[in-house]
Motif scaffolding. Structure first.
Motif, PDB file in Angstrom:
ATOM      1  N   THR A 109       0.834  -1.207   0.000  1.00 48.02           N
ATOM      2  CA  THR A 109       0.000   0.000   0.000  1.00 48.02           C
ATOM      3  C   THR A 109       0.865   1.251   0.000  1.00 48.02           C
ATOM      4  O   THR A 109       0.622   2.201  -0.771  1.00 48.02           O
ATOM      5  CB  THR A 109      -0.936   0.006   1.221  1.00 48.02           C
ATOM      6  OG1 THR A 109      -1.862  -1.076   1.105  1.00 48.02           O
ATOM      7  CG2 THR A 109      -1.701   1.317   1.319  1.00 48.02           C
ATOM      8  N   LYS A 110       1.862   1.284   0.862  1.00 53.04           N
ATOM      9  CA  LYS A 110       2.760   2.439   0.943  1.00 53.04           C
ATOM     10  C   LYS A 110       3.457   2.687  -0.392  1.00 53.04           C
ATOM     11  O   LYS A 110       3.563   3.820  -0.865  1.00 53.04           O
ATOM     12  CB  LYS A 110       3.793   2.205   2.052  1.00 53.04           C
ATOM     13  CG  LYS A 110       4.718   3.377   2.309  1.00 53.04           C
ATOM     14  CD  LYS A 110       5.659   3.067   3.473  1.00 53.04           C
ATOM     15  CE  LYS A 110       6.604   4.228   3.738  1.00 53.04           C
ATOM     16  NZ  LYS A 110       7.534   3.935   4.868  1.00 53.04           N
ATOM     17  N   LEU A 113       0.760   3.955  -3.024  1.00 53.52           N
ATOM     18  CA  LEU A 113       0.283   5.325  -2.813  1.00 53.52           C
ATOM     19  C   LEU A 113       1.321   6.357  -3.258  1.00 53.52           C
ATOM     20  O   LEU A 113       0.958   7.465  -3.675  1.00 53.52           O
ATOM     21  CB  LEU A 113      -0.078   5.535  -1.342  1.00 53.52           C
ATOM     22  CG  LEU A 113      -1.291   4.736  -0.835  1.00 53.52           C
ATOM     23  CD1 LEU A 113      -1.529   4.994   0.649  1.00 53.52           C
ATOM     24  CD2 LEU A 113      -2.545   5.070  -1.642  1.00 53.52           C
ATOM     25  N   ARG A 114       2.595   5.995  -3.179  1.00 47.58           N
ATOM     26  CA  ARG A 114       3.639   6.916  -3.651  1.00 47.58           C
ATOM     27  C   ARG A 114       3.526   7.172  -5.149  1.00 47.58           C
ATOM     28  O   ARG A 114       3.978   8.186  -5.657  1.00 47.58           O
ATOM     29  CB  ARG A 114       5.031   6.343  -3.329  1.00 47.58           C
ATOM     30  CG  ARG A 114       5.509   6.641  -1.912  1.00 47.58           C
ATOM     31  CD  ARG A 114       7.023   6.566  -1.816  1.00 47.58           C
ATOM     32  NE  ARG A 114       7.560   5.288  -2.241  1.00 47.58           N
ATOM     33  CZ  ARG A 114       7.890   4.309  -1.400  1.00 47.58           C
ATOM     34  NH1 ARG A 114       7.734   4.468  -0.101  1.00 47.58           N
ATOM     35  NH2 ARG A 114       8.383   3.189  -1.867  1.00 47.58           N
ATOM     36  N   HIS A 115       2.940   6.202  -5.860  1.00 49.15           N
ATOM     37  CA  HIS A 115       2.833   6.316  -7.314  1.00 49.15           C
ATOM     38  C   HIS A 115       1.385   6.462  -7.766  1.00 49.15           C
ATOM     39  O   HIS A 115       1.036   6.108  -8.898  1.00 49.15           O
ATOM     40  CB  HIS A 115       3.469   5.086  -7.982  1.00 49.15           C
ATOM     41  CG  HIS A 115       4.930   4.917  -7.674  1.00 49.15           C
ATOM     42  ND1 HIS A 115       5.388   4.177  -6.603  1.00 49.15           N
ATOM     43  CD2 HIS A 115       6.029   5.426  -8.286  1.00 49.15           C
ATOM     44  CE1 HIS A 115       6.709   4.218  -6.577  1.00 49.15           C
ATOM     45  NE2 HIS A 115       7.129   4.966  -7.586  1.00 49.15           N
ATOM     46  N   GLU A 119      -4.914   1.224  -2.272  1.00 51.74           N
ATOM     47  CA  GLU A 119      -4.599   0.466  -1.066  1.00 51.74           C
ATOM     48  C   GLU A 119      -4.655  -1.032  -1.352  1.00 51.74           C
ATOM     49  O   GLU A 119      -5.497  -1.506  -2.123  1.00 51.74           O
ATOM     50  CB  GLU A 119      -5.602   0.821   0.036  1.00 51.74           C
ATOM     51  CG  GLU A 119      -5.367   0.089   1.342  1.00 51.74           C
ATOM     52  CD  GLU A 119      -6.432   0.403   2.371  1.00 51.74           C
ATOM     53  OE1 GLU A 119      -6.251  -0.004   3.539  1.00 51.74           O
ATOM     54  OE2 GLU A 119      -7.442   1.049   2.013  1.00 51.74           O
ATOM     55  N   VAL A 120      -3.751  -1.788  -0.766  1.00 50.67           N
ATOM     56  CA  VAL A 120      -3.746  -3.249  -0.868  1.00 50.67           C
ATOM     57  C   VAL A 120      -4.224  -3.817   0.457  1.00 50.67           C
ATOM     58  O   VAL A 120      -3.705  -3.460   1.520  1.00 50.67           O
ATOM     59  CB  VAL A 120      -2.334  -3.785  -1.192  1.00 50.67           C
ATOM     60  CG1 VAL A 120      -2.329  -5.309  -1.191  1.00 50.67           C
ATOM     61  CG2 VAL A 120      -1.856  -3.242  -2.534  1.00 50.67           C
ATOM     62  N   LEU A 121      -5.225  -4.674   0.410  1.00 49.33           N
ATOM     63  CA  LEU A 121      -5.774  -5.262   1.630  1.00 49.33           C
ATOM     64  C   LEU A 121      -5.232  -6.674   1.832  1.00 49.33           C
ATOM     65  O   LEU A 121      -5.047  -7.421   0.867  1.00 49.33           O
ATOM     66  CB  LEU A 121      -7.302  -5.312   1.556  1.00 49.33           C
ATOM     67  CG  LEU A 121      -8.011  -3.961   1.443  1.00 49.33           C
ATOM     68  CD1 LEU A 121      -9.509  -4.164   1.272  1.00 49.33           C
ATOM     69  CD2 LEU A 121      -7.720  -3.096   2.664  1.00 49.33           C
TER      70      LEU A 121
END
Length: 276
Positions: A109-110, A113-115, A119-121
């Motif tokens: 997820t981190k 989000l930078r790109h 979100e990945v669950l």
């Protein structure tokens, strides 16, 4: 009776077998996680998770038990039958697997989000792993347990891992009785800690895993002298022995060998060496 193979049919991980033993009466033998890269994906559960009444678990290895928290997350609220040792190991291993799921999802997820990604669950969480453990029912080897009308099971030691079992399933349907045996993994002979596989007397049908069905085991060198030699040589030059150990059973064996080395004073100059 209808049997559907959902995993470990074209490859050696992700064991999942769905059995319909009466119309709309379903149980699972194992519900494992696929490990490693495989060209063939596991099949999805063709019914709702809430329609599964029981899971019978052969042993605690993640490729047999690792998706039970996901099954719970999808709505399963039935009972999970396993030996006491398997239940104890699963309480540790499923929580560990859930923590890995959460950590990996947070990392992905981190990065996403930078790109500008999403979100990945995780497939399941620590909460799911804790909740599914409340559905476990511990069984002893050799006893027949009446599960439902016309459905009984017996766990027989498979000698693969502490708590591992062949599962003998006695089913009655349409006035006829049948006995099926599900093997899980089958252990080798003369292993430390665990007993040799026990014999099953009879069956109408046997479903057996055959990961090593085309291979012969080579005679292994005695592990304790070999490990002692490695430790002595390494400690003499001021080093540390690091052993990557993927499987819980292998780790248990190593701890057993270290204990034997210490108890028998095989390293007199290094008797207090620590093991982490």
């Amino acid at each position: 009776m209808k049997i559907t193979f959902l995993g470990a049919a074209h490859q050696v991980t992700g064991s999942r077998t769905l059995v319909e033993w009466k119309k709309d009466h379903f149980f699972l033998i194992d519900y494992g996680m696929e490990q490693g890269e495989n060209e063939l994906e596991q099949a999805e559960l063709p019914i709702s998770a809430s329609a599964v009444k029981y899971v019978f678990l052969t042993h605690a290895h993640i490729d047999h038990s690792g998706m039970l928290p996901f099954l719970y997350r999808q709505g399963f609220r039935g009972a999970i039958y396993a030996t006491g040792e398997t239940t104890s190991l699963c309480s540790i291993m499923l929580a560990d697997s859930a923590q890995i799921q959460e950590t990996d999802a947070a990392y992905e997820t981190k990065k996403n989000l930078r790109h500008g990604g999403s979100e990945v669950l995780p497939q399941y969480t620590m909460e799911d792993a804790s909740a599914v453990m409340k559905l476990f029912r511990s069984c002893q080897y050799g006893q027949i347990y009446m599960i439902d009308e016309g459905l009984s099971v017996r766990f027989t030691d498979a000698g693969h891992l502490l708590g591992s079992a062949f599962i003998e399933v006695f089913m009655e349907e349409g006035g006829e009785q049948r006995k099926m045996v599900f093997s899980g993994d089958v252990g080798n002979l003369n292993q430390p800690i665990i007993q040799d596989p026990q014999l099953v007397d009879e069956a109408d049908y046997v479903l057996i895993e055959s990961t090593y069905g085309t291979r012969l085991h080579e005679a292994a060198r005695p592990p304790v002298p070999m490990l002692t030699e490695i430790l002595q040589r390494t400690f003499d030059r001021g080093g540390t022995v690091i052993i990557p150990s993927f499987a819980v059973g292998r780790t248990q064996e190593l701890l057993y060998y270290f204990r034997e080395i210490k108890q028998n004073h095989l390293l007199p100059d290094y008797e207090s060496f620590p093991v982490y």
